[in-house]
Design a protein around this motif. Sequence first.
Motif, PDB file in Angstrom:
ATOM      1  N   ALA A   1       0.868  -1.628  -0.020  1.00 58.75           N
ATOM      2  CA  ALA A   1      -0.092  -0.366   0.091  1.00 58.75           C
ATOM      3  C   ALA A   1       1.041   0.990   0.167  1.00 58.75           C
ATOM      4  O   ALA A   1       0.320   2.299  -1.080  1.00 58.75           O
ATOM      5  N   ILE A   2       1.796   1.194   0.867  1.00 61.08           N
ATOM      6  CA  ILE A   2       2.846   2.479   0.975  1.00 61.08           C
ATOM      7  C   ILE A   2       3.688   2.666  -0.233  1.00 61.08           C
ATOM      8  O   ILE A   2       3.911   3.888  -0.843  1.00 61.08           O
ATOM      9  N   CYS A   3       3.910   1.833  -1.294  1.00 64.49           N
ATOM     10  CA  CYS A   3       4.589   0.899  -2.644  1.00 64.49           C
ATOM     11  C   CYS A   3       3.748   2.037  -2.989  1.00 64.49           C
ATOM     12  O   CYS A   3       4.581   3.107  -4.256  1.00 64.49           O
ATOM     13  N   SER A   4       2.379   1.805  -3.786  1.00 67.09           N
ATOM     14  CA  SER A   4       1.710   1.742  -4.212  1.00 67.09           C
ATOM     15  C   SER A   4       1.796   3.512  -4.600  1.00 67.09           C
ATOM     16  O   SER A   4       1.042   3.954  -5.685  1.00 67.09           O
ATOM     17  N   ALA A   5       1.852   4.517  -3.412  1.00 64.17           N
ATOM     18  CA  ALA A   5       1.305   6.230  -2.953  1.00 64.17           C
ATOM     19  C   ALA A   5       3.320   6.707  -3.712  1.00 64.17           C
ATOM     20  O   ALA A   5       3.073   7.375  -4.040  1.00 64.17           O
ATOM     21  N   TYR A   6       3.902   5.531  -3.113  1.00 63.51           N
ATOM     22  CA  TYR A   6       5.309   6.606  -3.565  1.00 63.51           C
ATOM     23  C   TYR A   6       6.320   6.080  -4.389  1.00 63.51           C
ATOM     24  O   TYR A   6       7.963   5.718  -4.239  1.00 63.51           O
ATOM     25  N   PHE A   7       5.751   4.672  -5.477  1.00 58.91           N
ATOM     26  CA  PHE A   7       6.667   4.205  -6.509  1.00 58.91           C
ATOM     27  C   PHE A   7       7.204   5.417  -7.056  1.00 58.91           C
ATOM     28  O   PHE A   7       8.486   4.623  -7.939  1.00 58.91           O
ATOM     29  N   HIS A   8       6.682   6.382  -7.647  1.00 58.28           N
ATOM     30  CA  HIS A   8       7.885   7.513  -8.368  1.00 58.28           C
ATOM     31  C   HIS A   8       8.720   7.765  -7.782  1.00 58.28           C
ATOM     32  O   HIS A   8       9.879   8.159  -8.295  1.00 58.28           O
ATOM     33  N   ASN A   9       8.712   7.240  -5.712  1.00 56.59           N
ATOM     34  CA  ASN A   9       9.741   7.591  -5.811  1.00 56.59           C
ATOM     35  C   ASN A   9      10.899   6.715  -5.020  1.00 56.59           C
ATOM     36  O   ASN A   9      11.430   6.360  -3.301  1.00 56.59           O
ATOM     37  N   ALA A  10      10.593   4.921  -5.537  1.00 54.23           N
ATOM     38  CA  ALA A  10      11.507   4.076  -5.776  1.00 54.23           C
ATOM     39  C   ALA A  10      13.293   4.573  -5.905  1.00 54.23           C
ATOM     40  O   ALA A  10      13.840   5.442  -6.324  1.00 54.23           O
ATOM     41  N   ALA A  11      14.115   3.933  -4.606  1.00 59.13           N
ATOM     42  CA  ALA A  11      15.589   3.773  -4.702  1.00 59.13           C
ATOM     43  C   ALA A  11      16.214   2.749  -5.403  1.00 59.13           C
ATOM     44  O   ALA A  11      15.719   1.796  -4.035  1.00 59.13           O
ATOM     45  N   ARG A  12      17.187   2.734  -6.042  1.00 56.41           N
ATOM     46  CA  ARG A  12      18.231   0.736  -5.969  1.00 56.41           C
ATOM     47  C   ARG A  12      19.125   1.871  -5.175  1.00 56.41           C
ATOM     48  O   ARG A  12      19.998   2.587  -5.163  1.00 56.41           O
ATOM     49  N   LEU A  13      20.524   0.251  -4.370  1.00 55.67           N
ATOM     50  CA  LEU A  13      21.214   0.671  -3.423  1.00 55.67           C
ATOM     51  C   LEU A  13      22.073   0.761  -4.238  1.00 55.67           C
ATOM     52  O   LEU A  13      22.264   0.458  -5.596  1.00 55.67           O
ATOM     53  N   LYS A  14      23.069   1.648  -4.026  1.00 60.80           N
ATOM     54  CA  LYS A  14      24.129   1.983  -4.618  1.00 60.80           C
ATOM     55  C   LYS A  14      25.520   1.556  -4.089  1.00 60.80           C
ATOM     56  O   LYS A  14      26.540   1.052  -4.256  1.00 60.80           O
ATOM     57  N   GLY A  15      25.680   1.827  -2.720  1.00 59.80           N
ATOM     58  CA  GLY A  15      26.517   1.510  -1.769  1.00 59.80           C
ATOM     59  C   GLY A  15      26.067   0.932  -0.120  1.00 59.80           C
ATOM     60  O   GLY A  15      25.156   0.818  -0.731  1.00 59.80           O
ATOM     61  N   VAL A  16      27.002   1.854   0.484  1.00 54.82           N
ATOM     62  CA  VAL A  16      26.412   0.974   2.195  1.00 54.82           C
ATOM     63  C   VAL A  16      25.174   1.006   2.471  1.00 54.82           C
ATOM     64  O   VAL A  16      24.269   0.327   3.161  1.00 54.82           O
ATOM     65  N   VAL A  17      24.828   2.180   2.699  1.00 55.41           N
ATOM     66  CA  VAL A  17      23.636   3.140   3.489  1.00 55.41           C
ATOM     67  C   VAL A  17      22.762   3.965   1.969  1.00 55.41           C
ATOM     68  O   VAL A  17      22.328   5.396   2.613  1.00 55.41           O
ATOM     69  N   GLU A  18      23.855   3.990   0.460  1.00 53.22           N
ATOM     70  CA  GLU A  18      23.379   5.618   0.059  1.00 53.22           C
ATOM     71  C   GLU A  18      22.288   4.550  -2.058  1.00 53.22           C
ATOM     72  O   GLU A  18      22.809   3.643  -1.437  1.00 53.22           O
ATOM     73  N   TYR A  19      21.370   5.060  -1.857  1.00 51.01           N
ATOM     74  CA  TYR A  19      20.831   4.734  -2.789  1.00 51.01           C
ATOM     75  C   TYR A  19      20.616   5.283  -3.889  1.00 51.01           C
ATOM     76  O   TYR A  19      20.606   6.792  -3.661  1.00 51.01           O
ATOM     77  N   VAL A  20      19.981   5.822  -4.732  1.00 54.08           N
ATOM     78  CA  VAL A  20      19.868   6.373  -5.978  1.00 54.08           C
ATOM     79  C   VAL A  20      18.489   6.344  -6.315  1.00 54.08           C
ATOM     80  O   VAL A  20      18.100   4.800  -6.598  1.00 54.08           O
ATOM     81  N   ASN A  21      17.691   7.601  -6.664  1.00 53.92           N
ATOM     82  CA  ASN A  21      16.531   7.540  -7.861  1.00 53.92           C
ATOM     83  C   ASN A  21      16.205   7.075  -8.588  1.00 53.92           C
ATOM     84  O   ASN A  21      17.104   7.131  -9.656  1.00 53.92           O
ATOM     85  N   CYS A  22      15.415   5.602  -8.920  1.00 56.70           N
ATOM     86  CA  CYS A  22      16.008   4.915 -10.581  1.00 56.70           C
ATOM     87  C   CYS A  22      15.160   5.139 -11.456  1.00 56.70           C
ATOM     88  O   CYS A  22      15.805   5.369 -12.109  1.00 56.70           O
ATOM     89  N   ARG A  23      14.511   6.418 -10.941  1.00 56.91           N
ATOM     90  CA  ARG A  23      13.521   7.994 -12.610  1.00 56.91           C
ATOM     91  C   ARG A  23      14.744   8.826 -12.884  1.00 56.91           C
ATOM     92  O   ARG A  23      15.401   8.657 -13.819  1.00 56.91           O
ATOM     93  N   THR A  24      15.446   9.524 -11.443  1.00 57.81           N
ATOM     94  CA  THR A  24      16.400  10.678 -11.529  1.00 57.81           C
ATOM     95  C   THR A  24      17.670   9.868 -11.658  1.00 57.81           C
ATOM     96  O   THR A  24      18.872  11.440 -12.043  1.00 57.81           O
ATOM     97  N   GLY A  25      18.164   9.234 -10.771  1.00 60.72           N
ATOM     98  CA  GLY A  25      19.441   9.592 -10.412  1.00 60.72           C
ATOM     99  C   GLY A  25      20.012   9.947  -9.144  1.00 60.72           C
ATOM    100  O   GLY A  25      21.077  10.240  -8.834  1.00 60.72           O
ATOM    101  N   MET A  26      18.880  10.583  -8.583  1.00 60.75           N
ATOM    102  CA  MET A  26      19.672  11.858  -7.233  1.00 60.75           C
ATOM    103  C   MET A  26      20.122  10.759  -6.391  1.00 60.75           C
ATOM    104  O   MET A  26      19.149   9.740  -5.762  1.00 60.75           O
ATOM    105  N   PRO A  27      20.898  11.006  -5.464  1.00 59.06           N
ATOM    106  CA  PRO A  27      21.395  10.948  -4.546  1.00 59.06           C
ATOM    107  C   PRO A  27      20.558  10.557  -3.050  1.00 59.06           C
ATOM    108  O   PRO A  27      20.206  11.272  -2.942  1.00 59.06           O
ATOM    109  N   CYS A  28      20.363   9.576  -2.484  1.00 62.54           N
ATOM    110  CA  CYS A  28      19.597   9.381  -1.545  1.00 62.54           C
ATOM    111  C   CYS A  28      20.445   8.680   0.074  1.00 62.54           C
ATOM    112  O   CYS A  28      21.028   7.565  -0.561  1.00 62.54           O
ATOM    113  N   HIS A  29      19.678   8.693   0.977  1.00 58.06           N
ATOM    114  CA  HIS A  29      20.850   8.621   2.026  1.00 58.06           C
ATOM    115  C   HIS A  29      19.935   8.152   2.985  1.00 58.06           C
ATOM    116  O   HIS A  29      18.884   8.290   3.185  1.00 58.06           O
TER     117      HIS A  29
END
Length: 521
Positions: free
Chosen positions: A416-444
């Motif tokens: 249900a959470i994913c249904s509302a925020y799938f556009h804010n999905a992020a993929r693992l890049k480092g130890v605790v660092e992610y990147v937004n799947c669409r924009t490549g924006m770094p997220c921690h």
Amino acid sequence: MDEAHERSLNTDVLLGILKKVVALRRDFKLIVTSATLDAQKFQTFFGSAPIFEIPGRTFPVTINYNETPCEDYVEAAVKKAIAIHITSTHGDILIFMTGQDEIEAACYALSERMEQLISTSKKRVPKLLILPIYSQLPADLQAKIFQKAEDGVRKCIVATNIAETSLTVDGILYVIDTGYCKMKVYNPKMCMDALQVFPISQTAANQRAGRAGRTEPGTCYRLYTKNAYRNEMLPNPVPEIQRTNLGYVILLLKSLQVDNLLDFDFMDPPPKDNILNSMYQLWVLGALNNQGRLTDLGWKIVQLPLDPPLAKMLLMGEELECLDEVLTIVPKDRAEESDAAREKFSIPESDHLTLYNVYQQWKQQQYRGDWCNDHFLHVKGLRKAREVRSQLLEILKTLKIPISSCGPDTDIVKKAICSAYFHNAARLKGVVEYVNCRTGMPCHLHPSSALYGMGCTPEYVVYHELILTTKEYMQCATAEPQWLAELGPMFFYVKESDTSMLEHKKTRKERKQLWRRKWRI
């Protein structure tokens, strides 16, 4: 309409709507009031409406500026407060800071200086009662600022800009204005809110100074130069509508049959990018159709007083039969946890489920405040969450939406959470660092996140929001790739492969190393 100078999001929308109403109905009278209003601008907006000036019953305030720019305004404010306390006979002090951290630092420094003064001075030093005020402070501590101090004791209130207009404290004769405030600013290109420190406007500076002249003549010490006030500060604050996500405003106007938003009569139109980006996000959520009109889901969302993604999460809770759980997750005001509490209540898969667990435990303890204190939880945040939950429950009853529960199956809640925020999905890049799947924006992952210390870091997460402080931090939950493809087909699809992303990376790295060895040979 009162306090119109604050120019909140709802105020600006209401001004645009009421302008049309006034033009249509001659029997309708609109009175716009404020202590520090740009009257000329409002007069022009309403087509040469008359201006009435009502003299206030305030006392004169002497303004003192710094001769040179201030390097550390927290330190300068503390020094100025101590100087006032020693040299003046009576009157309370009000210091303006930007946020909780600065307020706590200033209060600590003030108490230290007072201790030093008392221990080193041969003369008797009068008592100084140091009182912080900010939104996360428990209500009983907030109320102390209104209580009369004992005889011979001076109050020193250290506050955020909440004390500019929202609070009036009698007895303030000295205001120390640091000249800064914190503002939430939305960046449509990065889809991110940034909580940043900005110089205040001239209007806000005048409001702050006015706090010193409520009961008798006072003094305002501005920790910035006269030149900075005249040339570096904006005359008025930037309207909220020009610096925020417009999702809910767009839905509201669409429901009021305002089809062309770019032609709507805003006093200060928001940037075109903000409007188009918010409309795109609503289309992604399914609230708008390809023609930009409200869908059935959009009509339901507009009836809920929530950000559109939160409203969609609630409606998906009904569809996935986990509405009771989602109803607890939706309220934004939360209990702040200590490290010990986080370990005790943590659900390693999701920050949202951790908050749900805290609420459920509190519910089992009959919503007791002492239980919160024992477990280092912020009772004010939990009570606010309970209040919002009750209000949403009433709205759902009027919409005839039945309450359902999924029991221990937390995967359904995460979906249900994913249904509302799938556009804010992020993929693992480092130890605790992610990147937004669409924009490549770094997220921690924030160190306070339940996922931060869960042992293994999930490959995919969806985040509720991204806030820029020292880094781009996210509040998030784990997500399955299949959910992303199912709920956000415009962005994602699942490759037919048995290997995970990490295995793909490992294979790619091995191939690269092999290629380099061959090249050397």
